[in-house]
Design a protein around this motif. Structure first.
Motif, PDB file in Angstrom:
ATOM      1  N   ARG A 359       0.838  -1.204   0.000  1.00 24.11           N
ATOM      2  CA  ARG A 359       0.000   0.000   0.000  1.00 24.11           C
ATOM      3  C   ARG A 359       0.867   1.246   0.000  1.00 24.11           C
ATOM      4  NH1 ARG A 359      -2.843  -3.392   3.691  1.00 24.11           N
ATOM      5  NH2 ARG A 359      -4.967  -3.881   2.993  1.00 24.11           N
ATOM      6  N   GLU A 360       0.475   2.215  -0.806  1.00 24.33           N
ATOM      7  CA  GLU A 360       1.132   3.523  -0.835  1.00 24.33           C
ATOM      8  C   GLU A 360       0.051   4.595  -0.992  1.00 24.33           C
ATOM      9  OE1 GLU A 360       4.184   4.280  -0.298  1.00 24.33           O
ATOM     10  OE2 GLU A 360       5.172   2.315  -0.418  1.00 24.33           O
ATOM     11  N   SER A 361       0.355   5.800  -0.540  1.00 25.05           N
ATOM     12  CA  SER A 361      -0.554   6.934  -0.719  1.00 25.05           C
ATOM     13  C   SER A 361       0.214   8.085  -1.356  1.00 25.05           C
ATOM     14  CB  SER A 361      -1.143   7.384   0.625  1.00 25.05           C
ATOM     15  OG  SER A 361      -1.971   6.379   1.173  1.00 25.05           O
ATOM     16  N   ILE A 362      -0.407   8.730  -2.315  1.00 23.42           N
ATOM     17  CA  ILE A 362       0.216   9.845  -3.033  1.00 23.42           C
ATOM     18  C   ILE A 362      -0.606  11.101  -2.779  1.00 23.42           C
ATOM     19  CG2 ILE A 362       0.716  10.811  -5.310  1.00 23.42           C
ATOM     20  CD1 ILE A 362       0.735   7.051  -4.754  1.00 23.42           C
ATOM     21  N   VAL A 391      -9.936   2.527  -9.863  1.00 19.07           N
ATOM     22  CA  VAL A 391      -9.596   1.670 -11.003  1.00 19.07           C
ATOM     23  C   VAL A 391      -8.887   0.428 -10.462  1.00 19.07           C
ATOM     24  CG1 VAL A 391      -8.354   1.483 -13.178  1.00 19.07           C
ATOM     25  CG2 VAL A 391      -9.336   3.686 -12.493  1.00 19.07           C
ATOM     26  N   ARG A 392      -9.522  -0.737 -10.691  1.00 22.73           N
ATOM     27  CA  ARG A 392      -8.950  -2.003 -10.241  1.00 22.73           C
ATOM     28  C   ARG A 392      -8.625  -2.859 -11.456  1.00 22.73           C
ATOM     29  NH1 ARG A 392     -10.087  -7.431  -8.732  1.00 22.73           N
ATOM     30  NH2 ARG A 392      -9.209  -8.023  -6.685  1.00 22.73           N
ATOM     31  N   VAL A 393      -7.415  -3.408 -11.476  1.00 17.26           N
ATOM     32  CA  VAL A 393      -6.973  -4.268 -12.570  1.00 17.26           C
ATOM     33  C   VAL A 393      -6.661  -5.649 -11.988  1.00 17.26           C
ATOM     34  CG1 VAL A 393      -5.321  -4.619 -14.429  1.00 17.26           C
ATOM     35  CG2 VAL A 393      -6.011  -2.293 -13.789  1.00 17.26           C
ATOM     36  N   ALA A 394      -7.294  -6.675 -12.543  1.00 13.46           N
ATOM     37  CA  ALA A 394      -7.111  -8.047 -12.057  1.00 13.46           C
ATOM     38  C   ALA A 394      -6.217  -8.840 -13.004  1.00 13.46           C
ATOM     39  CB  ALA A 394      -8.460  -8.731 -11.915  1.00 13.46           C
ATOM     40  N   PHE A 395      -5.377  -9.687 -12.420  1.00 18.03           N
ATOM     41  CA  PHE A 395      -4.512 -10.615 -13.152  1.00 18.03           C
ATOM     42  C   PHE A 395      -4.743 -12.014 -12.586  1.00 18.03           C
ATOM     43  CE2 PHE A 395      -2.611  -6.442 -12.798  1.00 18.03           C
ATOM     44  CZ  PHE A 395      -2.223  -6.147 -14.098  1.00 18.03           C
ATOM     45  N   ASP A 396      -4.204 -13.014 -13.230  1.00 16.94           N
ATOM     46  CA  ASP A 396      -4.366 -14.379 -12.736  1.00 16.94           C
ATOM     47  C   ASP A 396      -3.726 -14.574 -11.372  1.00 16.94           C
ATOM     48  OD1 ASP A 396      -5.740 -15.097 -15.008  1.00 16.94           O
ATOM     49  OD2 ASP A 396      -3.979 -15.933 -16.026  1.00 16.94           O
ATOM     50  N   ASP A 397      -2.682 -13.818 -11.091  1.00 17.33           N
ATOM     51  CA  ASP A 397      -1.937 -14.027  -9.860  1.00 17.33           C
ATOM     52  C   ASP A 397      -1.959 -12.832  -8.911  1.00 17.33           C
ATOM     53  OD1 ASP A 397      -0.512 -12.355 -11.497  1.00 17.33           O
ATOM     54  OD2 ASP A 397       1.425 -13.338 -11.199  1.00 17.33           O
ATOM     55  N   GLY A 398      -2.829 -11.843  -9.177  1.00 12.67           N
ATOM     56  CA  GLY A 398      -2.880 -10.683  -8.302  1.00 12.67           C
ATOM     57  C   GLY A 398      -3.761  -9.588  -8.849  1.00 12.67           C
ATOM     58  N   TRP A 399      -3.619  -8.394  -8.277  1.00 15.73           N
ATOM     59  CA  TRP A 399      -4.429  -7.254  -8.698  1.00 15.73           C
ATOM     60  C   TRP A 399      -3.810  -5.978  -8.146  1.00 15.73           C
ATOM     61  CZ3 TRP A 399      -6.371  -4.421  -4.551  1.00 15.73           C
ATOM     62  CH2 TRP A 399      -6.387  -5.088  -3.308  1.00 15.73           C
ATOM     63  N   PHE A 400      -4.213  -4.847  -8.736  1.00 17.54           N
ATOM     64  CA  PHE A 400      -3.901  -3.564  -8.105  1.00 17.54           C
ATOM     65  C   PHE A 400      -5.109  -2.651  -8.201  1.00 17.54           C
ATOM     66  CE2 PHE A 400      -1.978  -2.606 -12.395  1.00 17.54           C
ATOM     67  CZ  PHE A 400      -2.746  -1.490 -12.726  1.00 17.54           C
ATOM     68  N   LEU A 401      -5.188  -1.708  -7.256  1.00 14.66           N
ATOM     69  CA  LEU A 401      -6.294  -0.761  -7.163  1.00 14.66           C
ATOM     70  C   LEU A 401      -5.731   0.636  -6.954  1.00 14.66           C
ATOM     71  CD1 LEU A 401      -9.375  -0.093  -6.745  1.00 14.66           C
ATOM     72  CD2 LEU A 401      -8.982  -0.542  -4.303  1.00 14.66           C
ATOM     73  N   VAL A 402      -6.186   1.570  -7.765  1.00 13.73           N
ATOM     74  CA  VAL A 402      -5.864   2.992  -7.585  1.00 13.73           C
ATOM     75  C   VAL A 402      -7.185   3.688  -7.273  1.00 13.73           C
ATOM     76  CG1 VAL A 402      -4.842   5.049  -8.588  1.00 13.73           C
ATOM     77  CG2 VAL A 402      -3.989   2.792  -9.249  1.00 13.73           C
ATOM     78  N   ARG A 403      -7.246   4.321  -6.110  1.00 14.47           N
ATOM     79  CA  ARG A 403      -8.527   4.881  -5.648  1.00 14.47           C
ATOM     80  C   ARG A 403      -8.283   6.165  -4.877  1.00 14.47           C
ATOM     81  NH1 ARG A 403     -11.465   4.285  -0.836  1.00 14.47           N
ATOM     82  NH2 ARG A 403     -13.730   4.520  -1.098  1.00 14.47           N
ATOM     83  N   LEU A 427       2.673  -3.188  -7.685  1.00 16.05           N
ATOM     84  CA  LEU A 427       2.647  -1.866  -7.061  1.00 16.05           C
ATOM     85  C   LEU A 427       3.389  -0.864  -7.930  1.00 16.05           C
ATOM     86  CD1 LEU A 427       1.876  -0.146  -4.559  1.00 16.05           C
ATOM     87  CD2 LEU A 427       4.162  -0.673  -3.653  1.00 16.05           C
ATOM     88  N   ASP A 428       4.548  -1.246  -8.445  1.00 15.76           N
ATOM     89  CA  ASP A 428       5.316  -0.354  -9.332  1.00 15.76           C
ATOM     90  C   ASP A 428       4.499  -0.002 -10.579  1.00 15.76           C
ATOM     91  OD1 ASP A 428       7.431  -0.401  -7.582  1.00 15.76           O
ATOM     92  OD2 ASP A 428       8.557  -1.948  -8.672  1.00 15.76           O
ATOM     93  N   ALA A 429       3.814  -1.003 -11.146  1.00 17.29           N
ATOM     94  CA  ALA A 429       3.017  -0.738 -12.350  1.00 17.29           C
ATOM     95  C   ALA A 429       1.880   0.229 -12.040  1.00 17.29           C
ATOM     96  CB  ALA A 429       2.460  -2.059 -12.862  1.00 17.29           C
ATOM     97  N   ALA A 430       1.262   0.066 -10.887  1.00 15.30           N
ATOM     98  CA  ALA A 430       0.164   0.962 -10.515  1.00 15.30           C
ATOM     99  C   ALA A 430       0.676   2.380 -10.258  1.00 15.30           C
ATOM    100  CB  ALA A 430      -0.553   0.426  -9.284  1.00 15.30           C
ATOM    101  N   GLN A 431       1.789   2.486  -9.548  1.00 14.38           N
ATOM    102  CA  GLN A 431       2.330   3.808  -9.261  1.00 14.38           C
ATOM    103  C   GLN A 431       2.768   4.539 -10.530  1.00 14.38           C
ATOM    104  OE1 GLN A 431       5.208   2.477  -6.157  1.00 14.38           O
ATOM    105  NE2 GLN A 431       4.231   3.997  -4.861  1.00 14.38           N
ATOM    106  N   SER A 432       3.241   3.787 -11.527  1.00 16.48           N
ATOM    107  CA  SER A 432       3.698   4.427 -12.771  1.00 16.48           C
ATOM    108  C   SER A 432       2.537   5.112 -13.487  1.00 16.48           C
ATOM    109  CB  SER A 432       4.342   3.374 -13.682  1.00 16.48           C
ATOM    110  OG  SER A 432       3.385   2.473 -14.197  1.00 16.48           O
ATOM    111  N   LEU A 433       1.320   4.687 -13.216  1.00 10.49           N
ATOM    112  CA  LEU A 433       0.155   5.311 -13.860  1.00 10.49           C
ATOM    113  C   LEU A 433      -0.086   6.723 -13.365  1.00 10.49           C
ATOM    114  CD1 LEU A 433      -2.222   2.247 -13.543  1.00 10.49           C
ATOM    115  CD2 LEU A 433      -1.229   3.094 -15.684  1.00 10.49           C
ATOM    116  N   LEU A 434       0.504   7.075 -12.225  1.00 10.01           N
ATOM    117  CA  LEU A 434       0.297   8.395 -11.661  1.00 10.01           C
ATOM    118  C   LEU A 434       1.394   9.375 -12.053  1.00 10.01           C
ATOM    119  CD1 LEU A 434      -1.233   6.324  -9.641  1.00 10.01           C
ATOM    120  CD2 LEU A 434      -1.308   8.277  -8.133  1.00 10.01           C
TER     121      LEU A 434
END
Length: 435
Positions: A359-362, A391-403, A427-434
């Motif tokens: 978990r991270e907060s920006i 925005v939640r993205v699901a994968f076969d082995d995990g997920w990330f949520l940006v909210r 987490l890195d992939a999700a953070q790169s979206l910001l």
């Protein structure tokens, strides 16, 4: 004005007797002719209950006052007293400086969006149906709501063998749990059972940190189980016999697995629920349907057929066959019943595997623009995307949520996977979206 769990704020700031009067007027003006109202242990609740009751009666509604009562006690009392609506004066797990209002339907479900909008519109426009001198509603006080709630819990569960249980009431309104467990044959000791809305013993929200004393007491005694509530007892968290404070995901998984049957295989849970819950209930044919974050949205899903149970890892647990209000005392009794049939609480969860979560907060003053940009990038890059709440993205082995945070200038990023390295990668992939 309404958040995901009613109206909350600082007493003397956004929460005043004036607002309470107007809220009572608005509720009665919407045609709710009989209002049940109760409060948690905050001293400011006495004034707010009186003010809300006066506003409702001024617009012709009758009021039944319960005094000190947990939120699920209030919700259950609506149907029990043939009322139209219930109002719990509480700020739940918020600090002692706050108070607020939760509005409930006879089903136990919180007010939906259209109901909240109608109330908010009347508050904004000062539009109330005031009566003449001879049209004011009545007020009566009932002292049996807590006993009724305890009796309903006693009927709902069956404890096979007596347990030794420590209940940390947290200086709130959840004494009904100790009453019900005692009636069910358990030996109950309480911590912080004296109602005190300044919450001198611990902060109201039950977390591993705030419930450290409960964990110590359970571990140092022969107790089979520890229970902890927040100020209005809509939340319930637990400690195993060895003093371990259990995660909300573990409790969600346990309750879900034992609620599933042939006709009810679906579980409602918010977007940030662990993938471990899915894996834990899959062997019994259960599936998780994810909702927006907030127990009101979980309850809305549970109004549909095929659902056995719903909950939030923060400690809100709902069995739709009983009530669609999060009922911490019901959760406590249900957990005790499960433990009474097993060797121990820890043995019940022996095959539950927690996964690495990051978990991270920006910080940002442009949450809306940031989330629009994130959504565009995600939709262009990923396939399994959910946008009902962030925005939640699901994968076969995990997920990330940006909210986006609902109360702070923050965008929160959460990632989980079955493998620690993969969780870091997501987490890195999700953070790169910001960026």
């Amino acid at each position: 004005m309404f958040g995901t769990s009613g109206i909350r704020g600082a007493v003397g700031g956004s929460i005043t007797a004036s607002l309470a009067v107007d809220l009572g007027r608005a509720v009665a003006s919407e045609g709710y002719e009989h209002v049940v109202v109760g409060r948690d242990s905050r001293e400011s609740g006495r004034v707010l209950v009186d003010a809300l009751s006066a506003g409702a009666r001024e617009c012709g509604a009758d009021v039944t006052a319960l005094g000190l009562a947990s939120t699920p006690t209030v919700a259950r009392a609506i149907e029990a007293y043939d009322a139209d609506v219930g109002v719990s004066v509480t700020a739940s797990h918020n600090p002692e400086t706050d108070n607020g209002f939760k509005l409930w339907n006879p089903s136990g479900q919180a007010f939906g969006a259209s109901q909240r909008d109608a109330i908010e519109a009347r508050l904004a426009d000062d539009e109330y149906e005031l009566t003449g001198w001879d049209g004011h509603g009545s007020k009566m006080t009932r002292h049996d709501a807590v006993d009724r709630h305890a009796a309903a819990l006693e009927s709902a569960v069956d404890i096979v063998d007596s347990l030794d249980i420590i209940v940390d009431v947290g200086n709130g309104a959840g004494q009904v749990t100790a009453t019900a467990l005692t009636a069910l044959g358990c030996h109950v000791e309480t911590l912080n059972a004296q109602p005190d809305g300044s919450f001198p013993a611990r902060p109201s929200e039950p977390t591993a940190e705030t419930c450290a004393r409960l964990s110590e007491v359970v571990a140092a005694t022969d107790a089979d189980l520890g229970i902890a509530h927040d100020g209005d007892a809509d939340r319930m968290m637990a400690v195993s016999e060895d003093g371990e404070f259990l995660s909300g995901d573990a409790l969600l998984a346990l309750f879900a697995r034992h609620a599933i049957d042939d006709d009810h295989r679906k579980i409602a849970a918010p977007l940030n629920t662990s993938l471990a819950v899915d894996d834990y209930i899959d062997p019994v044919g259960g599936t998780v349907e994810r909702t927006k974050v907030g127990d009101v949205y979980v309850a809305e899903a549970l109004s549909q057929p095929g659902f056995a149970f719903g909950g939030e890892p923060s400690g809100a647990w709902i069995w739709p066959g009983q009530t669609r209000c999060p009922d911490g005392p019901l959760a406590a009794c249900t957990l005790a019943a499960l433990v009474s049939e097993a060797a121990s609480l820890s043995s019940l969860l022996a095959d539950f595997e927690a996964y690495p979560i990051r978990r991270e907060s920006i910080e940002t003053d442009e949450k809306e623009a940031t989330m629009e940009r994130v959504e565009q990038r995600v939709l262009a890059s990923y396939d399994d995307v959910e946008t009902i709440d962030g925005v939640r993205v699901a994968f076969d082995d995990g997920w990330f949520l940006v909210r986006a945070s609902g109360t702070q200038p923050l965008v929160r990023v959460t990632a989980e996977a079955r493998d620690a390295d993969r969780a870091d990668e997501l987490l890195d992939a999700a953070q790169s979206l910001l960026d």
